[in-house]
Enzyme design. Structure first.
Site, PDB file in Angstrom:
ATOM      1  N   HIS A  72       0.838  -1.196   0.000  1.00 17.12           N
ATOM      2  CA  HIS A  72       0.000   0.000   0.000  1.00 17.12           C
ATOM      3  C   HIS A  72       0.871   1.244   0.000  1.00 17.12           C
ATOM      4  O   HIS A  72       1.747   1.386   0.834  1.00 17.12           O
ATOM      5  CB  HIS A  72      -0.926   0.001   1.229  1.00 17.12           C
ATOM      6  CG  HIS A  72      -2.132  -0.864   1.054  1.00 17.12           C
ATOM      7  ND1 HIS A  72      -3.310  -0.642   1.707  1.00 17.12           N
ATOM      8  CD2 HIS A  72      -2.335  -1.965   0.300  1.00 17.12           C
ATOM      9  CE1 HIS A  72      -4.199  -1.542   1.360  1.00 17.12           C
ATOM     10  NE2 HIS A  72      -3.618  -2.386   0.501  1.00 17.12           N
ATOM     11  N   TYR A 200      -9.409   5.451   7.678  1.00 16.45           N
ATOM     12  CA  TYR A 200      -9.600   5.766   9.097  1.00 16.45           C
ATOM     13  C   TYR A 200     -10.621   6.898   9.158  1.00 16.45           C
ATOM     14  O   TYR A 200     -10.366   7.993   8.666  1.00 16.45           O
ATOM     15  CB  TYR A 200      -8.289   6.249   9.726  1.00 16.45           C
ATOM     16  CG  TYR A 200      -7.206   5.200   9.861  1.00 16.45           C
ATOM     17  CD1 TYR A 200      -6.436   4.827   8.767  1.00 16.45           C
ATOM     18  CD2 TYR A 200      -6.950   4.590  11.090  1.00 16.45           C
ATOM     19  CE1 TYR A 200      -5.424   3.866   8.887  1.00 16.45           C
ATOM     20  CE2 TYR A 200      -5.939   3.639  11.229  1.00 16.45           C
ATOM     21  CZ  TYR A 200      -5.192   3.283  10.116  1.00 16.45           C
ATOM     22  OH  TYR A 200      -4.205   2.334  10.248  1.00 16.45           O
ATOM     23  N   PRO A 292      -4.466   0.397  18.816  1.00 12.51           N
ATOM     24  CA  PRO A 292      -4.209  -0.093  17.453  1.00 12.51           C
ATOM     25  C   PRO A 292      -4.348   0.971  16.364  1.00 12.51           C
ATOM     26  O   PRO A 292      -4.048   0.733  15.214  1.00 12.51           O
ATOM     27  CB  PRO A 292      -5.265  -1.180  17.274  1.00 12.51           C
ATOM     28  CG  PRO A 292      -6.342  -0.841  18.238  1.00 12.51           C
ATOM     29  CD  PRO A 292      -5.672  -0.186  19.394  1.00 12.51           C
ATOM     30  N   LYS A 296       0.868   0.021  15.317  1.00  9.64           N
ATOM     31  CA  LYS A 296       2.259  -0.034  15.768  1.00  9.64           C
ATOM     32  C   LYS A 296       2.602  -1.268  16.600  1.00  9.64           C
ATOM     33  O   LYS A 296       3.778  -1.586  16.784  1.00  9.64           O
ATOM     34  CB  LYS A 296       2.578   1.219  16.605  1.00  9.64           C
ATOM     35  CG  LYS A 296       2.606   2.500  15.780  1.00  9.64           C
ATOM     36  CD  LYS A 296       3.700   2.453  14.744  1.00  9.64           C
ATOM     37  CE  LYS A 296       3.482   3.446  13.615  1.00  9.64           C
ATOM     38  NZ  LYS A 296       4.235   3.077  12.420  1.00  9.64           N
ATOM     39  N   TYR A 384       3.700   6.785  10.282  1.00  3.81           N
ATOM     40  CA  TYR A 384       2.908   5.611   9.920  1.00  3.81           C
ATOM     41  C   TYR A 384       3.775   4.530   9.265  1.00  3.81           C
ATOM     42  O   TYR A 384       3.651   3.341   9.583  1.00  3.81           O
ATOM     43  CB  TYR A 384       1.762   6.015   8.968  1.00  3.81           C
ATOM     44  CG  TYR A 384       0.688   4.956   8.810  1.00  3.81           C
ATOM     45  CD1 TYR A 384       0.732   4.046   7.757  1.00  3.81           C
ATOM     46  CD2 TYR A 384      -0.350   4.851   9.737  1.00  3.81           C
ATOM     47  CE1 TYR A 384      -0.248   3.057   7.622  1.00  3.81           C
ATOM     48  CE2 TYR A 384      -1.335   3.869   9.613  1.00  3.81           C
ATOM     49  CZ  TYR A 384      -1.284   2.978   8.544  1.00  3.81           C
ATOM     50  OH  TYR A 384      -2.239   2.008   8.420  1.00  3.81           O
TER      51      TYR A 384
HETATM   52  C1  PHB Z   1      -6.083  -4.381  10.719  1.00  2.55           C
HETATM   53  O1  PHB Z   1      -6.156  -4.579   9.484  1.00  2.55           O
HETATM   54  O2  PHB Z   1      -6.375  -5.254  11.571  1.00  2.55           O
HETATM   55  C2  PHB Z   1      -5.617  -3.020  11.203  1.00  2.55           C
HETATM   56  C3  PHB Z   1      -5.108  -2.110  10.282  1.00  2.55           C
HETATM   57  C4  PHB Z   1      -4.683  -0.855  10.714  1.00  2.55           C
HETATM   58  C5  PHB Z   1      -4.778  -0.536  12.071  1.00  2.55           C
HETATM   59  C6  PHB Z   1      -5.272  -1.458  12.997  1.00  2.55           C
HETATM   60  C7  PHB Z   1      -5.697  -2.712  12.562  1.00  2.55           C
HETATM   61  O3  PHB Z   1      -4.364   0.703  12.486  1.00  2.55           O
END
Ligand code: PHB
Ligand code: APR
Length: 389
Positions: A72, A200, A292, A296, A384
């Site tokens: 990505h 997000y 989450p 990280k 990130y």
């Molecule tokens: C996930 O795909 O489980 C996932 C992706 C990004 C995050 C947290 C969980 O910030």
């Protein structure tokens, strides 16, 4: 039994460290409480920093990652009305790889026997002893028999609830903690993702995340109150709420399906200092937890063990103590920067209890500022993709 290093815990941290130390020719044994199936069955995060994928490549264990991992070059922030794409590749020159922690754990577990990485699964009554001596040991029972594993060092990779951190005398370490007043309800379903990158969303009703595991398997999350349980959330109600929080355009592209897995995880920030006591080191979730939001957790486990494997190799090959003396400070420097980023993103994207109209305006204003500022986007992007080791 004797080993150079005894590792407690066969999650990502323990398995990755075990392989890195075996690659240096050290004798390593891992003691794991759960069964192999249980370890692999845990559904966790799915975004790997390049520092993590580089480690897997160095070990020659990135075969499936290269064929099944999704590269990505960006992700999206949404505020209920506007969206902004954070162009990771353009802003940092790096990508992230979407590849389930489950898959990475499976790859590491499967490669263990051929590489002489011995793992004792279903170990019970695991006890650490003599951790302040140069002959610490791990005692455990398996198949009704007592085992005694003596090593020069023990590494606690036993997660937040494991015994390693508890083995350090209370007055020999400090805890820094923040518990957030909400959790994440996650759903895994065999449906195509609603977007080709992660979204997000900071909606006034609360946070939502659209993620994925492959072109046919999606992973979604919504923020829920701390007192909510799975009984409060039917699949239908969850899909409806996701559509609202991700916004009308994206929400209309959500393919619904039956939950393969559904669970609620609490959000907390936690750091234990120092990450060493005598002959015991801590790595991964045994020493620190991040919400989450910034993806990280797994990547900090990887950077901890990258530092530690280098330090232990220096010790065993040249008797050089420099690396093991520096480990805790070096690992914590990166941990605290990831804690800050995860904390910042959590505050930006979630609805806090008692949030006022002004508070919401501050969140939207920050998201709009980010949308209009390459500098602000670059700051988010470099955190990130992962700060340098
Ligand atoms: C996930 O795909 O489980 C996932 C992706 C990004 C995050 C947290 C969980 O910030
Ligand atoms: N004895 C032996 N093993 C134990 C014990 C014990 N008493 N207690 C816990 N364990 C094992 C757990 O069964 C688990 O397999 O330690 C392992 C810890 O693994 P994780 O919790 O996954 O922690 P870590 O390897 O540091 O990886 C961090 O995993 O939980 C996610 O979100 C977290 O992505 C992050 C990553």
């Amino acid at each position: 039994m004797k080993a150079d290093v005894a590792i407690i815990g066969a999650g990502p941290a323990g398995l990755l460290l075990g392989h890195l130390l075996r690659a240096e020719g050290l004798i390593v044994k891992i003691v794991e409480r759960a069964s192999a199936d249980h370890v692999v069955g845990r559904i966790r995060a799915g975004v790997l920093e390049h520092t993590t994928t580089d480690l897997l490549a160095r070990l020659g264990l990135d075969g499936r990652l290269k064929t099944e991992g999704l590269l990505h070059s960006g992700f999206v922030l949404a505020d209920g009305e506007q969206i902004v794409r954070i162009d990771l590749a353009d802003l940092t020159g790096h990508h992230v790889t979407v590849y389930g922690q489950t898959e990475m754990t499976c790859d590491l577990m499967e490669a263990a026997p051929a590489r002489g990485l011995e793992i004792f699964y279903e170990a019970e009554n695991v006890v650490l002893a003599d951790i302040e001596s140069e002959t610490p040991c791990v005692r455990f029972t398996k198949d009704g028999r007592d085992h005694y594993l003596e090593a020069r060092f023990i590494v606690g990779c036993d997660g937040f609830h494991g015994p390693s951190r508890q083995a350090i005398p209370a007055n020999q370490g400090g805890i820094y903690e923040k518990v957030y007043p909400f959790g994440w309800l996650g759903i895994l379903a065999d449906v195509p993702p609603c977007h080709d990158e992660l979204i997000y969303a900071s909606h006034e009703r609360g946070f939502a995340l659209a993620s994925m595991r492959s072109a046919t398997r999606s992973r979604y999350y919504i923020q829920v109150a701390s007192d909510e349980t799975l009984d409060d959330w039917s699949d239908g109600r969850l899909w409806d709420e996701l559509a609202v929080r991700l916004g009308p355009e994206v929400g209309g592209r959500i393919t619904r399906g039956v939950a393969l897995e559904k669970s609620i995880a609490p959000l907390r920030s936690f750091v234990f200092e120092p990450m060493r006591h005598g002959s015991l080191f801590l790595a991964g979730d045994s020493a620190h937890i991040v919400p989450p939001t910034g993806a990280k957790g797994l990547n900090l486990a990887a950077s901890d063990v990258a530092y530690l494997s280098e330090a232990l190799s220096l010790f065993f090959k040249r008797g050089d103590q420099e690396g093991i003396i520096a480990y805790s400070g070096r690992a914590l420097a990166r941990v605290w920067k990831a804690e800050r980023f995860s904390w910042q993103l959590t505050h930006l994207l979630h609805r806090f209890p008692g949030q006022t109209g002004f508070d919401r305006k501050m969140q939207v204003a920050e998201l709009r500022y980010i949308a209009g500022s390459r500098n602000a986007q670059a700051s988010i992007a470099e955190n990130y993709v992962g700060l340098l080791l």
